[in-house]
Scaffold this active site. Structure first.
Site, PDB file in Angstrom:
ATOM      1  N   GLU A  90       0.842  -1.208   0.000  1.00  0.00           N
ATOM      2  CA  GLU A  90       0.000   0.000   0.000  1.00  0.00           C
ATOM      3  C   GLU A  90       0.869   1.246   0.000  1.00  0.00           C
ATOM      4  OE1 GLU A  90      -3.012  -0.156   3.037  1.00  0.00           O
ATOM      5  OE2 GLU A  90      -3.844  -2.021   2.260  1.00  0.00           O
TER       6      GLU A  90
ATOM      7  N   HIS B 133      -8.128   1.406   1.196  1.00  0.00           N
ATOM      8  CA  HIS B 133      -7.991   1.140   2.642  1.00  0.00           C
ATOM      9  C   HIS B 133      -8.749   2.191   3.471  1.00  0.00           C
ATOM     10  CE1 HIS B 133      -5.239  -0.831   5.856  1.00  0.00           C
ATOM     11  NE2 HIS B 133      -6.442  -0.577   6.345  1.00  0.00           N
TER      12      HIS B 133
END
Ligand SMILES: NC(=O)C1=CN([C@@H]2O[C@H](COP(=O)(O)OP(=O)(O)OC[C@H]3O[C@@H](n4cnc5c(N)ncnc54)[C@H](O)[C@@H]3O)[C@@H](O)[C@H]2O)C=CC1
Ligand SMILES: O=C(O)CCC(=O)C(=O)O
Length: 302
Positions: free
Chosen positions: A259, A277
């Protein structure tokens, strides 16, 4: 007491901490900068962006100022928990504050996949009117298999049940006696029976993927997968293959192996509903998290 909020926090958290007389540093320091800054900090507050590694803790130990690490959220996989504890640094999270928000996002992904909401947003912006391609189905009566029946899994079950879904679950700890409304099944049984499968388990590096090629093979053809837990619990490579082979009809993904993700095949896949997220990113969750952090700091014995 110096409190570093490295990944941001609700505005009330910052105001309240300041009102209580703490010196609050609300600024993001990158990996290199943090190695220096950590030496003057008593309390470090992070979300998922900051990685609290052994190396960073070693830097903190040079001055021994750092006594408390707070995870503004649930997953502790970005913190070297054992190393912190071995060195007398306490680590706490806010385990309940965001459960409802994450469960609601899970349901959002399910509804989007069932009715092509995600892809309609893309194609309509391209000037297309693909009405005939977007015949969906009701989630009513469909079986939702929940892997991990902790705080988020149980919240998800309650909402799904209210939508008329048939909820089954599995959990490493076995059947939960306090959840008689939901049916416990073994992991492999859940893979075989579910129309939708959603994961709500922590990422444990040593345990590897919970869902990979072998697990996809056991699922129904046309199954839908939701992962709002952690990137490392579903193999992205196996998921992409299952999507391309038609085994998996669609996936709702909030979390990634890396990420921010650079997995363009996943991001651009027509059958994937994707979010960056944001499971805990609601006003309510962040406010609750913030207040819990304040309590934890105020009650912490230095
Ligand atoms: N997308 C987001 O923004 C968010 C993601 N999360 C993720 O969701 C995860 C779950 O959160 P909670 O429900 O609050 O945790 P929890 O600790 O309440 O529940 C986790 C459950 O999973 C079970 N479990 C663990 N490994 C398993 C496995 N391999 N197979 C079956 N069951 C297993 C545990 O026994 C436990 O009952 C967190 O660890 C975190 O990684 C949490 C908050 C926000
Ligand atoms: O707020 C974040 O950074 C992510 C939330 C999350 O994944 C968690 O609380 O485990």
């Amino acid at each position: 007491m110096n409190i570093l909020i490295n990944d941001g926090a609700h505005k009330d958290t910052i105001t309240t901490l300041k009102e209580k007389g703490f010196n609050v540093i609300d600024k993001h320091f990158n990996k290199e900068e943090l190695k220096e800054k950590i030496k003057e900090v008593d309390v470090l507050i992070v979300r998922s962006k900051t990685k609290v590694t052994k190396n960073l803790i070693d830097e903190a130990l040079k001055t021994r100022n750092l006594k408390l690490i707070l995870r503004a959220g649930v997953g502790l996989d970005n913190i070297d928990l054992n190393y912190a504890k071995e060195n007398g640094i306490e680590v706490h999270n806010t385990p309940l504050a965001s459960s409802r928000s994450v469960a609601e996002l899970t349901i959002g992904h399910i509804m989007s996949l069932a009715r092509h909401v995600h892809i309609s947003n893309v194609t309509m912006r391209e000037g297309k009117w693909n009405k005939k391609d977007y015949k969906g189905f009701e989630v009513f009566g469909k079986t939702l298999g929940i892997i991990g029946f902790g705080n988020i899994g149980r919240q998800t079950a309650t909402i799904a049940q209210a939508l008329g879904m048939n909820v089954i679950y599995t959990d490493k700890l076995g059947k939960r006696d306090d959840c008689p409304d939901f049916k416990f099944v073994q992991f492999n049984e859940l893979l075989r029976q579910s129309d939708f499968i959603t994961l709500h388990v922590p990422f444990i590096k040593d345990e590897g993927y919970v869902i990979s090629h072998n697990e996809f093979k056991q699922m129904k053809d046309g199954v839908f997968i939701i992962n709002v837990a952690r990137g490392g619990v579903v193999s992205e490579e196996a998921l992409l293959r299952a999507l391309n082979e038609g085994k998996v009809a669609g996936a709702g993904i909030d979390v990634f192996e890396e990420e921010p993700t650079r997995n363009e095949d996943l991001i651009n896949h027509n059958k994937v509903c994707i979010t960056p997220h944001i499971g805990a990113s609601t006003a309510e969750a962040q406010e609750r998290i913030g207040m819990e952090l304040v309590d934890k700091i105020v009650n912490f014995k230095m």
